[in-house]
Design an enzyme around this catalytic site. Structure first.
Site, PDB file in Angstrom:
ATOM      1  N   GLU A   1      -3.939 -14.549   2.141  1.00 38.36           N
ATOM      2  CA  GLU A   1      -4.173 -13.210   3.216  1.00 38.36           C
ATOM      3  C   GLU A   1      -5.468 -12.880   3.734  1.00 38.36           C
ATOM      4  O   GLU A   1      -6.120 -12.609   4.576  1.00 38.36           O
ATOM      5  CB  GLU A   1      -3.510 -12.067   2.381  1.00 38.36           C
ATOM      6  CG  GLU A   1      -3.487 -10.892   3.227  1.00 38.36           C
ATOM      7  CD  GLU A   1      -2.898  -9.515   2.911  1.00 38.36           C
ATOM      8  OE1 GLU A   1      -2.753  -8.454   3.440  1.00 38.36           O
ATOM      9  OE2 GLU A   1      -2.212  -9.777   1.594  1.00 38.36           O
TER      10      GLU A   1
ATOM     11  N   THR B   1       0.702  -1.180   0.150  1.00 38.09           N
ATOM     12  CA  THR B   1       0.006   0.210   0.035  1.00 38.09           C
ATOM     13  C   THR B   1       0.892   1.361   0.015  1.00 38.09           C
ATOM     14  O   THR B   1       1.793   1.142   0.854  1.00 38.09           O
ATOM     15  CB  THR B   1      -1.095   0.013   1.163  1.00 38.09           C
ATOM     16  OG1 THR B   1      -1.694  -1.088   1.153  1.00 38.09           O
ATOM     17  CG2 THR B   1      -1.904   1.256   1.322  1.00 38.09           C
TER      18      THR B   1
ATOM     19  N   GLU C   1     -15.934  -3.068  -0.860  1.00 37.58           N
ATOM     20  CA  GLU C   1     -16.270  -2.722  -1.779  1.00 37.58           C
ATOM     21  C   GLU C   1     -15.354  -3.315  -2.959  1.00 37.58           C
ATOM     22  O   GLU C   1     -15.962  -3.790  -4.207  1.00 37.58           O
ATOM     23  CB  GLU C   1     -16.103  -1.153  -2.133  1.00 37.58           C
ATOM     24  CG  GLU C   1     -16.996  -0.415  -1.144  1.00 37.58           C
ATOM     25  CD  GLU C   1     -16.521  -0.270   0.359  1.00 37.58           C
ATOM     26  OE1 GLU C   1     -17.352  -0.097   1.049  1.00 37.58           O
ATOM     27  OE2 GLU C   1     -15.404  -0.562   0.386  1.00 37.58           O
TER      28      GLU C   1
ATOM     29  N   ARG D   1     -25.309  -9.008  34.403  1.00 36.43           N
ATOM     30  CA  ARG D   1     -25.673  -7.820  34.661  1.00 36.43           C
ATOM     31  C   ARG D   1     -27.044  -7.792  34.906  1.00 36.43           C
ATOM     32  O   ARG D   1     -27.985  -8.411  34.285  1.00 36.43           O
ATOM     33  CB  ARG D   1     -25.284  -6.899  33.426  1.00 36.43           C
ATOM     34  CG  ARG D   1     -25.727  -5.433  33.553  1.00 36.43           C
ATOM     35  CD  ARG D   1     -24.814  -4.750  34.386  1.00 36.43           C
ATOM     36  NE  ARG D   1     -25.319  -3.054  34.284  1.00 36.43           N
ATOM     37  CZ  ARG D   1     -24.846  -2.315  35.048  1.00 36.43           C
ATOM     38  NH1 ARG D   1     -23.998  -2.768  36.130  1.00 36.43           N
ATOM     39  NH2 ARG D   1     -25.106  -1.051  34.807  1.00 36.43           N
TER      40      ARG D   1
END
Length: 381
Positions: free
Chosen positions: A244, A128, A369, A270
């Site tokens: 990857e 990149t 995308e 809780r």
């Protein structure tokens, strides 16, 4: 539902990894987070426990597991501790290592792989660039031939392990006129003159992973540092991206599953209005939805792991697994934050840190995308 893809050997390995993380990582977790990166002592311990060379042949000090499912077990256990730990370690041993095993000469293997396996040579991958993002074919870093050497100039950014790496696989343009077919990979020693790094980047999440910019100012490397074939770097990168992206998917779903498990326990403990908050119908139905979403997604990821172990995973299925798990992870953990109420927004609570950590999974290794674009092209559009 029992996961059918793992056997007794994988279960034993899982216990070994868990034990290692409990003994070695957990006591220093807070220091790693504030230090924004894993110390070299962690890598050396991981090397001593044979965690870093699963795909590396024994001749080069690796474990030579010969089964991707062991990689998946390792990534799952790392991601259950935190997503940043999984990203740092998997970049080193699940992303970079295959390049060094599959594309290098015997001399390069002897030079690099023993250190990769021992943790003495930390690795990163420089794809990149500041102006490029997912557009790998148009990278600007150049490598110019100079006799038997190459002179590399350019910049990389968002590089996991970049601040502490000893060896970076750098993608550079060697034949500009060929565009995507003019890129070559180089193994760059970070001690070379002209190589420098920026500071550790101040990320929204993934505090435990060191991430930085890399700068190459006329860095001279030899012909013996070329990885793979000249001008075939883009093709090489495309061939390794499915693993990857699958690794991202394995991490995404393991991370989300662990946070959901912890949130269900919190919803039992809780109390509000005298009852466990998980007993309220909205919360009960939500937890049923999230649990089903995780298990159905896990089934698809498991099938992808099996396919990859058999050599049958397609780039398109890897893209599907990557984007879908990233979305599911973010949806699930966001709901987990909501179920924790105000505490879910406090950084001292693990769910808040997990929420921050998860967001980048929709961006890296090819944005969601881009993954949908690849799937759409496969459909003929």
């Amino acid at each position: 539902m029992k996961r059918a893809l793992y056997g007794e050997d994988h279960a034993a390995y899982r216990e070994s990894v868990r034990s290692f993380l409990t003994r070695i990582y957990d006591p220093q977790a807070d220091d790693v987070r504030t230090g924004k990166g894993l110390p070299r002592s962690f890598w050396l311990e991981a090397g001593r426990h044979d965690l870093l060379g699963l795909e590396v042949p024994e001749a080069y000090s690796g474990a030579d597991a010969g089964d991707y499912r062991f990689n998946a077990v390792l990534i799952e256990e790392l991601a259950r501790v935190n997503a940043a730990l999984a990203s740092s370690v998997s970049i080193h041993c699940d992303v970079v290592a295959p390049y060094l095993v599959e594309l290098t000469t015997d001399e390069q293997k002897q030079r690099w792989l023993p250190g990769v396996c021992s943790g003495e040579m930390l690795t990163a991958i420089g794809m990149t660039e500041p102006g490029g993002g997912s557009d790998l074919a148009n990278l600007k870093t150049t490598a110019t031939a100079d006799g038997d050497s190459w002179i590399i100039s350019g910049a990389k950014t968002f590089i996991t392990n970049g601040y502490s790496a000893d060896l970076v696989v750098i993608a550079a343009r060697t034949s500009p006129e060929k565009k995507a077919r003019g890129i070559t990979l180089f193994g760059v020693d970070t001690s070379l003159e002209g190589f420098s790094r920026g500071h550790k980047l101040d990320k929204v999440g993934q505090d435990e992973a060191d991430t930085s910019e890399l700068f190459l100012d006329n860095v001279r490397v030899s012909g013996a540092d070329v990885i793979g074939e000249l001008d075939q770097g883009f093709i090489h990168m495309m061939s390794f991206l499915p693993q990857e992206r699958l690794g991202c998917a394995v991490s995404n779903i393991a991370h989300a599953s662990q946070i959901l498990t912890e949130t269900i326990a919190y919803c039992h403990e809780r109390k509000a209005f005298g009852e466990a908050i998980g007993s309220f119908q909205h919360n009960k139905f939500l937890l049923a939805d999230l649990t089903t979403r995780i298990e159905v997604t896990q089934a698809f990821v498991d099938r992808c792991i099996e396919a990859h172990a058999d050599g049958d995973l397609t780039p398109i299925d890897a893209a599907k697994a990557k984007w879908w798990t990233a979305d599911v992870q973010n949806q699930v953990i966001d709901h987990c934050v909501q179920l924790h109420g105000g505490y879910g927004y406090m950084n001292e609570y693990r769910v808040a840190r997990a929420w921050r950590d998860a967001r980048v999974s929709r961006i890296w290794a090819g944005s969601n995308e881009i993954m949908k674009e690849l799937i759409g092209r496969d459909l003929g559009f």
